[in-house]
Design an enzyme around this catalytic site. Structure first.
Site, PDB file in Angstrom:
ATOM      1  N   ASN A  79       0.864  -1.177   0.000  1.00  0.00           N
ATOM      2  CA  ASN A  79       0.000   0.000   0.000  1.00  0.00           C
ATOM      3  C   ASN A  79       0.901   1.229   0.000  1.00  0.00           C
ATOM      4  O   ASN A  79       1.850   1.309   0.772  1.00  0.00           O
ATOM      5  CB  ASN A  79      -0.938  -0.009   1.213  1.00  0.00           C
ATOM      6  CG  ASN A  79      -2.011   1.045   1.087  1.00  0.00           C
ATOM      7  OD1 ASN A  79      -1.723   2.234   0.986  1.00  0.00           O
ATOM      8  ND2 ASN A  79      -3.261   0.612   1.104  1.00  0.00           N
ATOM      9  N   ASN A  80       0.605   2.182  -0.851  1.00  0.00           N
ATOM     10  CA  ASN A  80       1.468   3.358  -1.025  1.00  0.00           C
ATOM     11  C   ASN A  80       1.150   4.514  -0.084  1.00  0.00           C
ATOM     12  O   ASN A  80       1.780   5.569  -0.187  1.00  0.00           O
ATOM     13  CB  ASN A  80       1.395   3.842  -2.472  1.00  0.00           C
ATOM     14  CG  ASN A  80       2.067   2.881  -3.413  1.00  0.00           C
ATOM     15  OD1 ASN A  80       3.161   2.397  -3.137  1.00  0.00           O
ATOM     16  ND2 ASN A  80       1.411   2.580  -4.522  1.00  0.00           N
TER      17      ASN A  80
END
Length: 160
Positions: A39-40
């Site tokens: 997840n960024n």
């Protein structure tokens, strides 16, 4: 499987509220917002705020506090198998009326993805006017845009 959201990360002086939908399986397992390494979210936040990325959760929370950013989820709990927002059923929203009264400086609410915005609009009816901005999901499941194009949209945080 019944899933419950975390308590918000917030100080009473927060000016921005970022809302996800509901923690995914890995986040629930780690008891951390955006705990999945793919997840960024944290990469975006640290890049936008011009800080070196840290994997230490306390450092991550401190960065949000320092920059007057609150983080929470739209949903308090739901039934969901896996981590996809499309699998959410029997959802109940968090109490935003009480939260926003405790955080009077919040003027802007950012949504981490379309589903977070949709659930918010479905369940939350605000008395006060807020700037509502839907950003592309930081989830690895959102592969329709490149990392850079998503980051470019998330950079709006630095102008708020």
């Amino acid at each position: 499987m019944k899933s419950f959201s975390f308590r918000p990360i917030s100080n009473n002086d927060a000016k921005i509220l970022i809302l996800g939908t509901m923690p995914g399986t890995k986040s629930l397992e780690l008891n951390q917002y955006y705990g999945h390494t793919q997840n960024n979210f944290w990469k975006f936040i640290f890049t936008i705020l011009k800080e070196d990325l840290s994997t230490d959760y306390e450092t991550r929370k401190a960065l949000l506090h320092k920059n007057k950013i609150a983080l929470w989820d739209v949903l308090q709990y739901c039934d969901r198998v896996g981590s996809l927002d499309s699998a959410i059923k029997n959802e109940i929203a968090n109490d935003f009326e009480a939260f926003l009264k405790q955080h009077p400086n919040i003027k802007t609410i950012l949504f981490n993805g379309q589903k977070a915005a949709a659930f918010f609009k479905k369940y939350v009816h605000l008395e006060k006017s807020y700037q509502l901005i839907t950003l592309p999901s930081t989830s690895p499941a959102n592969a329709s845009k490149t990392f850079q194009s998503k980051l470019d949209e998330w950079k709006i945080i630095s102008s708020l």
